[in-house]
Design a protein around this motif. Structure first.
Motif, PDB file in Angstrom:
ATOM      1  N   LEU A 102     -17.711  18.501   1.173  1.00  0.00           N
ATOM      2  CA  LEU A 102     -18.746  19.083   0.025  1.00  0.00           C
ATOM      3  C   LEU A 102     -19.927  18.247   0.386  1.00  0.00           C
ATOM      4  N   PRO A 103     -20.862  18.387   0.548  1.00  0.00           N
ATOM      5  CA  PRO A 103     -22.536  17.617   0.492  1.00  0.00           C
ATOM      6  C   PRO A 103     -22.652  17.402  -1.178  1.00  0.00           C
ATOM      7  N   THR A 104     -22.946  16.256  -0.697  1.00  0.00           N
ATOM      8  CA  THR A 104     -23.205  15.573  -1.654  1.00  0.00           C
ATOM      9  C   THR A 104     -22.162  14.375  -2.151  1.00  0.00           C
ATOM     10  N   ILE A 105     -21.038  14.425  -1.432  1.00  0.00           N
ATOM     11  CA  ILE A 105     -19.464  13.701  -2.448  1.00  0.00           C
ATOM     12  C   ILE A 105     -19.011  12.701  -0.973  1.00  0.00           C
ATOM     13  N   GLY A 106     -19.553  11.478  -1.996  1.00  0.00           N
ATOM     14  CA  GLY A 106     -19.144  10.028  -1.642  1.00  0.00           C
ATOM     15  C   GLY A 106     -17.363  10.251  -1.446  1.00  0.00           C
ATOM     16  N   LYS A 107     -16.821   8.995  -0.735  1.00  0.00           N
ATOM     17  CA  LYS A 107     -15.534   8.695  -0.526  1.00  0.00           C
ATOM     18  C   LYS A 107     -15.081   8.744  -2.426  1.00  0.00           C
ATOM     19  N   LYS A 108     -15.820   8.184  -3.046  1.00  0.00           N
ATOM     20  CA  LYS A 108     -15.918   7.432  -4.846  1.00  0.00           C
ATOM     21  C   LYS A 108     -15.448   8.693  -5.716  1.00  0.00           C
ATOM     22  N   SER A 109     -16.877   9.781  -5.577  1.00  0.00           N
ATOM     23  CA  SER A 109     -16.599  10.784  -6.163  1.00  0.00           C
ATOM     24  C   SER A 109     -15.810  12.241  -5.546  1.00  0.00           C
ATOM     25  N   ALA A 110     -15.202  11.752  -4.443  1.00  0.00           N
ATOM     26  CA  ALA A 110     -13.810  12.658  -3.826  1.00  0.00           C
ATOM     27  C   ALA A 110     -12.772  11.858  -4.435  1.00  0.00           C
ATOM     28  N   THR A 111     -12.420  10.945  -4.054  1.00  0.00           N
ATOM     29  CA  THR A 111     -11.548   9.848  -4.673  1.00  0.00           C
ATOM     30  C   THR A 111     -10.903  10.249  -6.760  1.00  0.00           C
ATOM     31  N   ARG A 112     -12.282  10.451  -7.202  1.00  0.00           N
ATOM     32  CA  ARG A 112     -12.176  10.809  -8.931  1.00  0.00           C
ATOM     33  C   ARG A 112     -11.811  12.162  -8.563  1.00  0.00           C
ATOM     34  N   MET A 113     -12.082  13.032  -8.071  1.00  0.00           N
ATOM     35  CA  MET A 113     -12.198  14.284  -8.439  1.00  0.00           C
ATOM     36  C   MET A 113     -10.082  14.528  -7.564  1.00  0.00           C
ATOM     37  N   ALA A 114     -10.138  14.222  -6.881  1.00  0.00           N
ATOM     38  CA  ALA A 114      -8.753  14.609  -5.888  1.00  0.00           C
ATOM     39  C   ALA A 114      -7.832  13.575  -6.907  1.00  0.00           C
TER      40      ALA A 114
ATOM     41  N   PHE B  53      -8.221  13.405 -10.096  1.00  0.00           N
ATOM     42  CA  PHE B  53      -8.101  14.930 -11.120  1.00  0.00           C
ATOM     43  C   PHE B  53      -7.567  15.872 -11.132  1.00  0.00           C
ATOM     44  N   LEU B  54      -7.854  16.431 -10.226  1.00  0.00           N
ATOM     45  CA  LEU B  54      -6.936  17.575  -9.472  1.00  0.00           C
ATOM     46  C   LEU B  54      -5.607  17.435  -9.564  1.00  0.00           C
ATOM     47  N   VAL B  55      -5.612  16.579  -8.879  1.00  0.00           N
ATOM     48  CA  VAL B  55      -3.348  16.872  -8.736  1.00  0.00           C
ATOM     49  C   VAL B  55      -3.283  15.686 -10.616  1.00  0.00           C
ATOM     50  N   LYS B  56      -3.698  15.460 -11.261  1.00  0.00           N
ATOM     51  CA  LYS B  56      -3.142  14.770 -12.367  1.00  0.00           C
ATOM     52  C   LYS B  56      -3.507  16.165 -13.769  1.00  0.00           C
TER      53      LYS B  56
ATOM     54  N   MET C  83       0.546  -0.652   0.408  1.00  0.00           N
ATOM     55  CA  MET C  83      -0.154  -0.240   0.185  1.00  0.00           C
ATOM     56  C   MET C  83       1.049   1.189  -0.297  1.00  0.00           C
ATOM     57  N   GLN C  84       0.521   2.248  -0.921  1.00  0.00           N
ATOM     58  CA  GLN C  84       1.478   3.585  -0.849  1.00  0.00           C
ATOM     59  C   GLN C  84       1.232   4.136   0.019  1.00  0.00           C
ATOM     60  N   ASN C  85       1.788   5.129  -0.193  1.00  0.00           N
ATOM     61  CA  ASN C  85       1.554   6.149   1.358  1.00  0.00           C
ATOM     62  C   ASN C  85       1.788   7.779   1.136  1.00  0.00           C
ATOM     63  N   LEU C  86      -0.040   7.942   0.634  1.00  0.00           N
ATOM     64  CA  LEU C  86       0.368   9.200  -0.536  1.00  0.00           C
ATOM     65  C   LEU C  86      -0.693   9.917   0.690  1.00  0.00           C
ATOM     66  N   THR C  87      -0.192  11.128   1.856  1.00  0.00           N
ATOM     67  CA  THR C  87      -0.698  11.433   3.074  1.00  0.00           C
ATOM     68  C   THR C  87      -1.571  12.655   2.279  1.00  0.00           C
ATOM     69  N   THR C  88      -0.634  13.502   1.252  1.00  0.00           N
ATOM     70  CA  THR C  88      -1.847  14.605   0.773  1.00  0.00           C
ATOM     71  C   THR C  88      -2.576  14.026   0.044  1.00  0.00           C
ATOM     72  N   LEU C  89      -2.635  12.900  -0.498  1.00  0.00           N
ATOM     73  CA  LEU C  89      -3.349  12.796  -1.549  1.00  0.00           C
ATOM     74  C   LEU C  89      -4.755  12.579  -0.411  1.00  0.00           C
ATOM     75  N   ASP C  90      -4.599  11.352   0.146  1.00  0.00           N
ATOM     76  CA  ASP C  90      -5.745  10.700   0.721  1.00  0.00           C
ATOM     77  C   ASP C  90      -6.578  12.057   1.888  1.00  0.00           C
ATOM     78  N   ASN C  91      -5.631  13.588   1.823  1.00  0.00           N
ATOM     79  CA  ASN C  91      -5.661  14.606   2.801  1.00  0.00           C
ATOM     80  C   ASN C  91      -7.297  15.179   1.872  1.00  0.00           C
ATOM     81  N   LEU C  92      -6.821  14.941   0.956  1.00  0.00           N
ATOM     82  CA  LEU C  92      -7.359  16.139  -0.184  1.00  0.00           C
ATOM     83  C   LEU C  92      -8.516  15.329   0.004  1.00  0.00           C
TER      84      LEU C  92
END
Ligand SMILES: [Zn+2]
Length: 188
Positions: free
Chosen positions: A17-29, A31-34, A1-10
């Motif tokens: 945010l309202p209506t944002i679950g883990k799955k959407s949050a992961t996709r957004m994060a 996308f944002l870092v890329k 398991m990689q350790n990406l603390t800043t990504l996990d934090n994001l």
């Protein structure tokens, strides 16, 4: 398991945010870092908006100035009490109401005093309650009416057609428009 603390934090923070679950949050994060340029642009506009926007001192609407554009413009001598400032956006976007607004989510004494001041300064003749129908809203309406009973104003509330407990943003515009047109006068 990689350790990406800043990504996990994001990912964790996006879930605030309202209506944002883990799955959407992961996709957004991811996308944002890329897509760094878009990520920075969004981060920047979040910061700018948060700093610039506050509540209008008079009505509680969102505003970039001390007083919002609605409060500083000449409108009909009617005042619509809403639960959230997002209800104002919806009513304005669809041209449903042409008077002033007041945001009153909870019965706080200082807010009710502001409401009284606004009724006087804008020479309000009719107060319309635009709460989502619920037992709680009924109680609030009765209380506000009682507090304002010495003012020479009529009271009405938006008609049925807005389902119990459903937020305005989830009601279709035609129903909302009809609810305003068919508003009931409440006895003084
Ligand atoms: Zn205002």
């Amino acid at each position: 398991m990689q350790n990406l603390t800043t990504l996990d934090n994001l990912i964790e923070n996006l879930q605030l945010l309202p209506t944002i679950g883990k799955k959407s949050a992961t996709r957004m994060a991811l996308f944002l870092v890329k897509n760094k340029f878009i990520g920075m642009k969004i981060a920047n506009s979040i910061e700018t908006a948060i700093t610039a926007i506050d509540e209008c001192k008079e009505c509680g609407n969102l505003s970039e100035n001390e007083l919002c554009e609605i409060c500083t413009s000449k409108r009909n001598n009617k005042l619509c009490i809403v639960e959230h400032s997002r209800d104002i956006i919806l009513l304005e976007e669809n041209g449903i109401f042409d008077g002033y607004y007041f945001v009153l989510p909870q019965l706080e004494n200082n807010k009710i005093e502001k409401l009284e001041q606004m009724i006087d300064s804008k020479k309000i003749e009719e107060v319309i309650f635009a709460y989502t129908p619920s037992i709680d809203a009924e109680a609030k309406i009765l209380y506000i009416e009682d507090r304002l009973k010495d003012k020479h104003i009529s009271f009405s509330k938006i008609a049925q057609g807005i389902p119990m407990g459903v937020k305005f943003e989830n009601v279709d515009i035609t129903s909302l428009q009809k609810a305003f047109e068919g508003r009931h006068k409440l006895k003084n």
